[in-house]
Design a protein around this motif. Structure first.
Motif, mmCIF file in Angstrom:
data_model
loop_
_atom_site.group_PDB
_atom_site.id
_atom_site.type_symbol
_atom_site.label_atom_id
_atom_site.label_comp_id
_atom_site.label_asym_id
_atom_site.label_seq_id
_atom_site.Cartn_x
_atom_site.Cartn_y
_atom_site.Cartn_z
ATOM 1 N N GLN A 20 0.801 -1.215 0.000
ATOM 2 C CA GLN A 20 0.000 0.000 0.000
ATOM 3 C C GLN A 20 0.840 1.275 0.000
ATOM 4 O OE1 GLN A 20 -3.466 0.224 -0.223
ATOM 5 N NE2 GLN A 20 -3.237 -1.939 -0.757
ATOM 6 N N ARG A 21 2.142 1.150 0.235
ATOM 7 C CA ARG A 21 2.995 2.333 0.247
ATOM 8 C C ARG A 21 3.384 2.773 -1.155
ATOM 9 N NH1 ARG A 21 6.544 -0.713 4.657
ATOM 10 N NH2 ARG A 21 5.956 -2.316 3.165
ATOM 11 N N TYR A 22 3.038 1.997 -2.158
ATOM 12 C CA TYR A 22 3.317 2.370 -3.547
ATOM 13 C C TYR A 22 2.005 2.679 -4.249
ATOM 14 C CZ TYR A 22 4.456 2.087 -8.461
ATOM 15 O OH TYR A 22 4.575 2.372 -9.790
ATOM 16 N N ARG A 23 1.921 3.843 -4.894
ATOM 17 C CA ARG A 23 0.701 4.237 -5.594
ATOM 18 C C ARG A 23 1.035 4.848 -6.950
ATOM 19 N NH1 ARG A 23 -3.971 4.123 -2.728
ATOM 20 N NH2 ARG A 23 -3.773 3.729 -0.479
ATOM 21 N N GLN A 24 0.106 4.684 -7.879
ATOM 22 C CA GLN A 24 0.238 5.281 -9.200
ATOM 23 C C GLN A 24 -0.943 6.207 -9.461
ATOM 24 O OE1 GLN A 24 0.609 2.140 -12.090
ATOM 25 N NE2 GLN A 24 2.689 1.608 -11.467
ATOM 26 N N SER A 40 4.273 7.295 -6.402
ATOM 27 C CA SER A 40 4.870 7.670 -5.124
ATOM 28 C C SER A 40 5.173 6.405 -4.345
ATOM 29 C CB SER A 40 3.920 8.560 -4.314
ATOM 30 O OG SER A 40 2.747 7.846 -3.945
ATOM 31 N N MET A 41 6.235 6.447 -3.575
ATOM 32 C CA MET A 41 6.638 5.316 -2.743
ATOM 33 C C MET A 41 7.166 5.870 -1.436
ATOM 34 S SD MET A 41 6.911 1.910 -2.917
ATOM 35 C CE MET A 41 7.699 0.613 -1.936
ATOM 36 N N ARG A 42 6.693 5.336 -0.326
ATOM 37 C CA ARG A 42 7.136 5.842 0.962
ATOM 38 C C ARG A 42 7.622 4.696 1.853
ATOM 39 N NH1 ARG A 42 3.236 4.674 4.693
ATOM 40 N NH2 ARG A 42 1.164 4.190 3.869
ATOM 41 N N ALA A 43 8.508 5.028 2.762
ATOM 42 C CA ALA A 43 8.988 4.079 3.770
ATOM 43 C C ALA A 43 8.725 4.680 5.131
ATOM 44 C CB ALA A 43 10.480 3.811 3.583
ATOM 45 N N ASP A 44 8.036 3.939 5.966
ATOM 46 C CA ASP A 44 7.747 4.408 7.319
ATOM 47 C C ASP A 44 8.907 4.060 8.251
ATOM 48 O OD1 ASP A 44 5.226 5.212 6.424
ATOM 49 O OD2 ASP A 44 4.429 3.197 6.752
ATOM 50 N N ALA A 45 8.974 4.752 9.383
ATOM 51 C CA ALA A 45 10.078 4.538 10.323
ATOM 52 C C ALA A 45 10.099 3.112 10.853
ATOM 53 C CB ALA A 45 9.958 5.520 11.485
ATOM 54 N N ASP A 46 8.925 2.497 10.988
ATOM 55 C CA ASP A 46 8.876 1.153 11.569
ATOM 56 C C ASP A 46 8.953 0.043 10.541
ATOM 57 O OD1 ASP A 46 6.468 1.651 10.402
ATOM 58 O OD2 ASP A 46 5.243 0.814 12.037
ATOM 59 N N SER A 47 9.042 0.409 9.243
ATOM 60 C CA SER A 47 8.998 -0.655 8.233
ATOM 61 C C SER A 47 9.973 -0.457 7.088
ATOM 62 C CB SER A 47 7.583 -0.743 7.647
ATOM 63 O OG SER A 47 7.240 0.467 6.994
ATOM 64 N N ARG A 48 10.841 0.560 7.178
ATOM 65 C CA ARG A 48 11.691 0.863 6.031
ATOM 66 C C ARG A 48 12.620 -0.300 5.668
ATOM 67 N NH1 ARG A 48 16.914 2.344 7.293
ATOM 68 N NH2 ARG A 48 17.332 2.817 9.487
ATOM 69 N N ASP A 66 14.020 12.437 -5.349
ATOM 70 C CA ASP A 66 14.469 11.887 -4.065
ATOM 71 C C ASP A 66 15.151 13.013 -3.302
ATOM 72 O OD1 ASP A 66 15.313 10.304 -1.986
ATOM 73 O OD2 ASP A 66 16.889 9.281 -3.113
ATOM 74 N N PRO A 67 14.371 13.958 -2.769
ATOM 75 C CA PRO A 67 14.972 15.182 -2.201
ATOM 76 C C PRO A 67 15.867 14.950 -1.001
ATOM 77 C CG PRO A 67 12.623 15.041 -1.670
ATOM 78 C CD PRO A 67 12.908 13.964 -2.676
ATOM 79 N N HIS A 68 15.695 13.830 -0.302
ATOM 80 C CA HIS A 68 16.495 13.583 0.901
ATOM 81 C C HIS A 68 17.503 12.445 0.724
ATOM 82 C CE1 HIS A 68 13.804 16.374 2.825
ATOM 83 N NE2 HIS A 68 12.766 15.628 2.509
ATOM 84 N N PRO A 100 13.445 6.730 6.644
ATOM 85 C CA PRO A 100 12.029 6.962 6.366
ATOM 86 C C PRO A 100 11.863 8.155 5.430
ATOM 87 C CG PRO A 100 12.438 6.765 8.729
ATOM 88 C CD PRO A 100 13.768 6.887 8.078
ATOM 89 N N GLY A 101 10.800 8.150 4.673
ATOM 90 C CA GLY A 101 10.544 9.266 3.775
ATOM 91 C C GLY A 101 9.780 8.826 2.548
ATOM 92 N N ALA A 102 9.717 9.712 1.566
ATOM 93 C CA ALA A 102 8.951 9.435 0.346
ATOM 94 C C ALA A 102 9.727 9.889 -0.877
ATOM 95 C CB ALA A 102 7.600 10.142 0.404
ATOM 96 N N VAL A 103 9.512 9.195 -1.967
ATOM 97 C CA VAL A 103 10.045 9.589 -3.267
ATOM 98 C C VAL A 103 8.884 9.615 -4.251
ATOM 99 C CG1 VAL A 103 12.372 8.725 -2.904
ATOM 100 C CG2 VAL A 103 10.647 7.201 -3.834
#
Length: 293
Positions: A20-24, A40-48, A66-68, A100-103
């Motif tokens: 569910q962290r990947y969406r189009q 978009s793709m995100r990684a949470d702190a507890d699951s990255r 990928d700004p970070h 953690p973060g999003a791209v």
């Protein structure tokens, strides 16, 4: 200047991936000939640590934001922060997250990227390029608007589309022959030959090959190879039980089971069985076959 995007991005969400962290998200009507989707793709702190995606070749180019600098290709150093273009992939890659973060990304259609590039598409094949080197004016607008955008994918897509539409002003449309050939090869899952498609489109095979290589960045043969493997992967993942490999190979245009396994290992980085077994651990960005028709 072209009109601004029509429907709101929220109404254009295509789907979530197997994770569910990947969406189009679908592009607006004006950009649909050029852009396959935004993602978009995100990684949470507890699951990255568990968020890994296998990116497989699909004949498309992606602009990745990928700004970070959180993307971490397995076996390589994390990415430097910024915006880059991934050229047409020739091999699979497994990507993890260093924090953690999003791209975010723009996935361009085959034959759709040329309107935005300052170099020929085939010059990007297999490379990762700083976007300011290949899309300088677009790069500046994208970076400025994304930095100014509030959080949330709706705002990000709105700003990305404004930048893309601004770039399209005064640019010639994408070549219809290349688009028609991509659609024909994709619709047949890579089973049609160059001669058949050239005859259908009223050009010589040689002319079609030159046009395709120039605007898509691959030869028709290379592109069809990718389409056949995506078709095989789709059938593999849709099968309720372990498939009969000889039948799967025959139905997807391979000479035999050994040929299918060899091609999938070469291009997708794993055998069919290995890909099937990692389904619960790795979320495919190209989970469904790309609709290139």
């Amino acid at each position: 200047m072209p009109a601004l995007p029509d429907p709101t991005p929220a109404s254009r969400a295509l789907r979530a991936g197997p994770d569910q962290r990947y969406r189009q998200y679908a592009p607006c009507r004006q950009l649909a000939p050029y852009v396959l989707c935004y993602w978009s793709m995100r990684a949470d702190a507890d699951s990255r640590d568990a968020t890994r995606v296998r990116v497989v070749p699909d004949g498309c180019l992606d602009a990745v934001f990928d700004p970070h600098g959180i993307l971490a290709p397995v076996g390589m150093q994390p990415s430097a922060p910024g915006v880059f273009l991934t050229g047409i992939m020739q091999r699979s890659a497994v990507i993890g997250f260093a924090a953690p973060g999003a791209v975010f990304g723009i996935r361009f259609r085959p034959a759709g990227t040329g309107a935005f590039l300052d170099i020929h598409v085939q010059e990007t094949t297999g490379l990762r390029l700083n976007i300011c080197d290949v899309m300088p004016d677009l790069s500046a607008r994208l970076e400025d608007t994304l930095l100014a955008a509030p959080h949330g994918m709706q705002a990000v897509i709105r700003h990305m589309e404004q930048a893309l539409l601004h770039r399209l002003a005064g640019v010639k449309s994408s070549p219809p022959l290349a688009h028609a050939a991509v659609a024909a090869f994709a619709q047949s899952h890579g089973s049609l030959g160059v001669g058949s498609v050239a005859m259908r489109l009223g050009v010589s095979p040689r002319h079609l090959e030159r046009c395709f290589a120039r605007h898509v960045g691959l030869s028709p043969k290379q592109f069809c190879r990718i389409m056949r493997l995506h078709h095989a992967l789709h059938m593999l993942r849709s099968a309720p039980d372990t498939p009969r490999w000889c039948h799967l190979a025959a139905e997807t245009g391979f000479a035999d089971q050994a040929h299918l396994i060899r091609e999938m290992r070469t291009l997708f980085g794993a055998t069919p069985t290995e890909l099937q077994n990692e389904h619960n651990d790795v979320a495919f960005i190209q989970y469904d076959m790309p609709d290139l028709r």
